[in-house]
Design a protein around this motif. Structure first.
Motif, mmCIF file in Angstrom:
data_model
loop_
_atom_site.group_PDB
_atom_site.id
_atom_site.type_symbol
_atom_site.label_atom_id
_atom_site.label_comp_id
_atom_site.label_asym_id
_atom_site.label_seq_id
_atom_site.Cartn_x
_atom_site.Cartn_y
_atom_site.Cartn_z
ATOM 1 N N ARG A 23 0.836 -1.200 0.000
ATOM 2 C CA ARG A 23 0.000 0.000 0.000
ATOM 3 C C ARG A 23 0.868 1.246 0.000
ATOM 4 O O ARG A 23 1.949 1.268 0.588
ATOM 5 C CB ARG A 23 -0.892 0.047 1.251
ATOM 6 C CG ARG A 23 -2.116 -0.797 1.215
ATOM 7 C CD ARG A 23 -3.097 -0.372 2.287
ATOM 8 N NE ARG A 23 -2.493 -0.233 3.596
ATOM 9 C CZ ARG A 23 -3.062 0.387 4.619
ATOM 10 N NH1 ARG A 23 -4.252 0.943 4.478
ATOM 11 N NH2 ARG A 23 -2.467 0.464 5.788
ATOM 12 N N ILE A 24 0.377 2.265 -0.678
ATOM 13 C CA ILE A 24 0.932 3.604 -0.551
ATOM 14 C C ILE A 24 -0.040 4.375 0.330
ATOM 15 O O ILE A 24 -1.217 4.516 0.005
ATOM 16 C CB ILE A 24 1.085 4.282 -1.917
ATOM 17 C CG1 ILE A 24 2.006 3.456 -2.811
ATOM 18 C CG2 ILE A 24 1.650 5.694 -1.751
ATOM 19 C CD1 ILE A 24 2.110 3.982 -4.236
ATOM 20 N N LYS A 25 0.461 4.848 1.459
ATOM 21 C CA LYS A 25 -0.401 5.455 2.471
ATOM 22 C C LYS A 25 -0.047 6.923 2.626
ATOM 23 O O LYS A 25 1.134 7.291 2.607
ATOM 24 C CB LYS A 25 -0.190 4.723 3.800
ATOM 25 C CG LYS A 25 -0.977 5.279 4.977
ATOM 26 C CD LYS A 25 -2.439 4.910 4.924
ATOM 27 C CE LYS A 25 -3.182 5.418 6.151
ATOM 28 N NZ LYS A 25 -4.613 5.119 6.107
ATOM 29 N N ALA A 26 -1.053 7.774 2.762
ATOM 30 C CA ALA A 26 -0.853 9.204 2.997
ATOM 31 C C ALA A 26 -1.623 9.617 4.241
ATOM 32 O O ALA A 26 -2.786 9.224 4.416
ATOM 33 C CB ALA A 26 -1.333 10.013 1.787
ATOM 34 N N SER A 86 -7.164 9.956 -2.654
ATOM 35 C CA SER A 86 -7.939 9.338 -1.575
ATOM 36 C C SER A 86 -7.896 10.196 -0.313
ATOM 37 O O SER A 86 -8.917 10.382 0.362
ATOM 38 C CB SER A 86 -7.373 7.940 -1.283
ATOM 39 O OG SER A 86 -7.995 7.340 -0.183
ATOM 40 N N LEU A 87 -6.726 10.756 -0.004
ATOM 41 C CA LEU A 87 -6.601 11.646 1.159
ATOM 42 C C LEU A 87 -7.414 12.923 0.964
ATOM 43 O O LEU A 87 -8.109 13.375 1.881
ATOM 44 C CB LEU A 87 -5.129 11.976 1.404
ATOM 45 C CG LEU A 87 -4.839 12.960 2.542
ATOM 46 C CD1 LEU A 87 -3.640 12.494 3.362
ATOM 47 C CD2 LEU A 87 -4.565 14.364 2.009
ATOM 48 N N ALA A 88 -7.326 13.529 -0.233
ATOM 49 C CA ALA A 88 -8.079 14.764 -0.492
ATOM 50 C C ALA A 88 -9.584 14.518 -0.396
ATOM 51 O O ALA A 88 -10.339 15.352 0.126
ATOM 52 C CB ALA A 88 -7.709 15.322 -1.869
ATOM 53 N N ALA A 136 -6.752 13.381 8.362
ATOM 54 C CA ALA A 136 -7.246 12.736 7.147
ATOM 55 C C ALA A 136 -6.201 11.727 6.686
ATOM 56 O O ALA A 136 -5.012 11.847 7.005
ATOM 57 C CB ALA A 136 -7.510 13.754 6.035
ATOM 58 N N SER A 137 -6.666 10.738 5.925
ATOM 59 C CA SER A 137 -5.736 9.740 5.394
ATOM 60 C C SER A 137 -6.264 9.204 4.078
ATOM 61 O O SER A 137 -7.456 9.349 3.754
ATOM 62 C CB SER A 137 -5.532 8.594 6.391
ATOM 63 O OG SER A 137 -6.734 7.878 6.580
ATOM 64 N N GLY A 138 -5.401 8.594 3.331
ATOM 65 C CA GLY A 138 -5.770 7.972 2.064
ATOM 66 C C GLY A 138 -4.769 6.890 1.733
ATOM 67 O O GLY A 138 -3.670 6.844 2.299
ATOM 68 N N ARG A 169 -14.724 14.914 2.736
ATOM 69 C CA ARG A 169 -15.810 14.242 3.458
ATOM 70 C C ARG A 169 -15.884 14.716 4.909
ATOM 71 O O ARG A 169 -16.966 14.956 5.437
ATOM 72 C CB ARG A 169 -15.585 12.721 3.426
ATOM 73 C CG ARG A 169 -16.043 12.027 2.164
ATOM 74 C CD ARG A 169 -16.076 10.527 2.356
ATOM 75 N NE ARG A 169 -14.760 9.998 2.716
ATOM 76 C CZ ARG A 169 -13.850 9.587 1.840
ATOM 77 N NH1 ARG A 169 -14.121 9.657 0.548
ATOM 78 N NH2 ARG A 169 -12.697 9.108 2.252
ATOM 79 N N GLN A 170 -14.712 14.822 5.544
ATOM 80 C CA GLN A 170 -14.701 15.158 6.963
ATOM 81 C C GLN A 170 -14.857 16.652 7.240
ATOM 82 O O GLN A 170 -15.558 17.054 8.168
ATOM 83 C CB GLN A 170 -13.395 14.687 7.598
ATOM 84 C CG GLN A 170 -13.218 13.195 7.703
ATOM 85 C CD GLN A 170 -12.088 12.864 8.660
ATOM 86 O OE1 GLN A 170 -12.209 13.027 9.868
ATOM 87 N NE2 GLN A 170 -10.972 12.432 8.094
#
Length: 534
Positions: free
Chosen positions: A27-30, A73-75, A41-43, A80-81
Motif C-alpha cells: 500500500r501507498i499510504k498518505a 484518496s486523502l483529499a 485525514a488519510s488515504g 468528506r470530513q
C-alpha cells in the motif's frame, strides 16, 4: 486525541498541515496531520510488486500512479470530513521500503528496473563486502546491489550517475534535493559513527574492491545521496511535484520538504522508540525490529544490520524478508469461503474471526512457514509457503492461525536472540502493523516469542505514514525556530497514545520456545520445497 473541527479546518485553510507519504510493499499510504501532529485525514492506494526478468520490482509508472491515487484518496477524505480539500500544505515527507537499487544516468533516466529489498540475488557481493569492509553488508543494501552489478559485468554500470532508494526517488520527483535521512541512507551504505555522513574509510575500501573487479573509475561517494538528519532542509515542493501529487491542480507548490526516510525510521518515530534500550517491530510483508543502541558493539560483526535513527543514533536492525503475507493469503481464502456461504465480511472482520482465539490454540503437532520469497536470515535462497502436521493431529482454526503467526516470527526470534546474547539492552518493544488491529492475538504471541514486553498503540495499523507526517511537522517547527532534539519534541505531540503493554506470559513463553524448536528442526522441509515445487 480528537481534533476539533475548527482546528482541522483552520490548519487546512492556513496551509499549516503536514503530509506524510509512505510507499510500503502493498500500500501507498498518505496521512495529513494538524499543528499538534494529530491525524486529520488519510488515504491509500494498493499496489503489488512483480517478478520481472528474475527481479522483484515496481515500475516507475506504478509509483507515479500510486502516489496520485493515494493523494486523491486523502483529499477525498478531507472533503468528506471537513468540507475542504488541501490547497496549501506546510511540510511534506516521503518514506518508502528501505534498501534496494534505483540507478540513473546523467539525464535522470532509469538504467535498470527498480530492484527492491526483496531480491536475494546479491549473495556474492554481500559476502565480499562483509569480508573487505569488516562490517555486515546485507544482501538488500544498495551497495550490495551495486557491487553485484559490477561482478556481473552489467552494461549500465559504466553509465551510472546516481543511485538512490524509493523514498529518495519520490522525494526528487516532488522537487527535493538529492538527500536521504540517516535511516534510509544507512540502508545504502554504512554511516560514520556520527550518523550524519557515510564512513569515508569504507567508501574508499568499496572503490578499491570494485576496481579489482573491473570498475576502476567507479566512485560510490559520487553516486550516493547526501545524508541529512531529521529537521534539516531538504528542499521544497515544486510546481511539477504538486501536479504529480494532485492531478486536479488544486495543490500549490512551496511546501517544505523534510529528509526522506526509510520505513524503519518512520516506525521509530510513530512509536516514540528513539531512546537507547527501546525498539520497535514492524510486522507486514516483511518483518524488522529496530533496537536503539547505547553504542555500536565492537568485535565480531553482529548478525544484524547497523543502521540509524532519523536523528543519527546507532540502531541494530533485524530484518526478515517474509512476514505475514502468507497469513493474509489465508485470510483471503477464508473470506472467499465466507462469501460462498453467503456471508460478506470486511477484511478486518475476517482477520478478527481467524486470529481471535489464536493465543489459546494448540500447535503441538503443527508447523507453518510463510516463505513467499527467499529468507536471508536463515540463508534460504527461495521460498515456498508450507504447512505441515503430524498425521492424525487435530486441525483447528485457532491452532492453524497460531502456527501461522509463530511461523512468521521464527526468523525474527533467531536474529533477536543473537542480539541479546551479545549484550544488547532491550527494555521494551513497540509493535506496529495491520496484524495488531486484532486485539489479543499477535501481541501476546510476539511478547512470548521474544520474551520481552511488547507495547501496541492505537496507531499500530497505520504507523509509518503518520511517523513520516510527524517528521514533516518537525521540519516545519525547526523552520519556526524550535531547536529541540526529535525525541524531546515528540514528547509534546498530543497525537501519540502510549497504548497498552503486554508482559510475556510464562506459559506462552514455554509453549512458543517449544514450537520454535520444532520449527527449526523442520526447516529442511522449507529448503527442499523450491526443488520439488519449481
Amino acid at each position: 486525541m480528537q481534533t476539533e473541527p475548527t482546528t482541522a479546518l483552520d490548519a487546512l485553510r492556513d496551509g499549516t498541515t503536514s503530509l506524510g507519504i509512505e510507499l510500503g510493499s502493498t500500500r501507498i499510504k498518505a496521512v495529513l496531520v494538524d499543528d499538534d501532529g494529530t491525524p486529520i485525514a488519510s488515504g491509500n492506494a494498493a499496489w503489488e510488486n512483480e517478478l520481472r526478468d528474475g527481479f522483484w520490482t515496481y515500475s516507475l509508472d506504478a509509483v507515479h500512479e500510486g502516489l496520485q491515487r493515494a493523494y486523491a484518496s486523502l483529499a477525498d477524505d478531507c472533503e468528506r470530513q471537513w468540507g475542504a480539500r488541501p490547497q496549501r500544505i506546510g511540510a511534506i515527507g516521503v518514506s518508502g521500503m528501505m534498501h534496494g537499487y534505483l540507478a540513473f544516468d546523467a539525464d535522470g533516466s532509469l538504467l535498470v528496473p527498480f530492484r527492491t529489498w526483496r531480491n536475494a540475488t546479491t549473495a556474492r557481493a554481500a559476502e565480499l563486502l562483509t569480508a573487505e569492509l569488516g562490517v555486515r553488508m546485507p544482501l538488500r543494501w544498495s551497495a550490495s546491489h551495486l557491487l553485484q552489478a559490477v561482478l556481473d559485468d552489467e552494461e549500465h554500470v559504466g553509465r551510472l550517475a546516481a543511485i538512490t532508494t524509493l523514498a529518495g526517488y519520490v522525494h526528487r520527483l516532488l522537487g527535493g534535493a538529492p538527500v536521504l535521512g540517516p535511516d534510509d541512507a544507512s540502508g545504502m551504505f554504512p554511516l560514520a559513527p556520527s550518523g550524519t555522513e557515510y564512513d569515508a574509510e569504507l567508501l574508499a575500501a568499496f572503490d578499491a574492491l570494485a576496481a579489482r573487479h573491473g570498475a576502476e573509475g567507479l566512485r560510490i561517494a559520487d553516486l550516493l545521496p547526501q545524508v541529512r538528519t531529521a529537521g534539516d532542509d531538504a528542499g521544497s515542493l515544486s510546481d511539477a511535484g504538486a501536479r504529480l501529487l494532485d492531478a486536479t491542480g488544486a495543490l500549490q507548490a512551496g511546501a517544505a520538504l523534510c529528509p526522506p526516510e526509510g520505513d524503519a525510521g518512520t516506525g521509530m518515530v510513530a512509536t516514540g522508540a528513539l531512546a537507547p534500550g527501546t525498539g520497535n517491530v514492524s510486522v507486514g510483508t516483511s518483518i524488522f525490529a529496530m533496537i536503539v543502541l547505547d553504542a555500536v558493539p565492537t568485535g565480531e560483526p553482529l548478525d544484524a544490520d547497523i543502521v540509524a535513527t532519523p536523528g543519527g543514533k546507532p540502531s541494530a536492525m533485524v530484518h526478515c524478508d517474509n512476514g505475514t503475507a502468507e497469513l493474509g493469503a489465508w485470510a483471503g481464502l477464508f473470506g472467499q469461503f465466507a462469501a460462498a456461504a453467503g456471508v460478506t465480511l470486511a477484511p478486518d472482520e475476517v482477520f478478527a474471526a481467524m486470529l481471535g482465539g489464536s493465543a489459546g490454540g494448540s500447535v503441538d503437532e503443527l508447523v507453518a512457514y510463510g516463505f513467499i520469497s527467499g529468507e536471508h536470515a536463515i540463508h534460504l535462497p527461495q521460498g515456498r509457503p508450507l504447512v505441515a502436521r503430524r498425521a492424525g493431529a487435530d486441525l483447528t482454526l485457532a491452532g492453524f492461525a497460531k502456527a501461522q503467526l509463530l511461523g512468521a516470527f521464527g526468523a525474527l526470534r533467531l536474529g533477536m536472540q543473537q542480539l541479546t546474547d551479545t549484550g544488547v539492552r532491550l527494555d521494551e518493544l513497540v509493535a506496529h502493523g495491520g496484524v495488531f488491529r486484532t486485539p489479543g492475538a499477535a501481541q501476546p504471541l510476539l511478547a512470548a516469542t521474544l520474551d520481552t514486553p511488547v507495547r501496541v498503540t492505537p496507531s499500530a495499523g497505520e504507523g509509518g505514514a503518520w511517523g513520516m507526517a510527524l517528521l514533516a511537522r518537525y521540519r516545519l517547527d525547526r523552520i519556526r525556530g524550535d531547536e529541540r532534539a526529535l525525541e524531546d519534541w515528540l514528547l509534546d505531540r498530543g497525537g501519540i497514545d502510549p497504548g497498552t503493554v503486554e508482559q510475556p506470559d510464562a506459559r506462552l513463553v514455554e509453549e512458543c520456545a517449544a514450537y520454535h524448536e520444532r520449527w527449526q528442526a523442520a526447516l529442511p522441509l522449507a529448503r527442499l520445497a523450491p526443488d520439488v515445487l519449481a
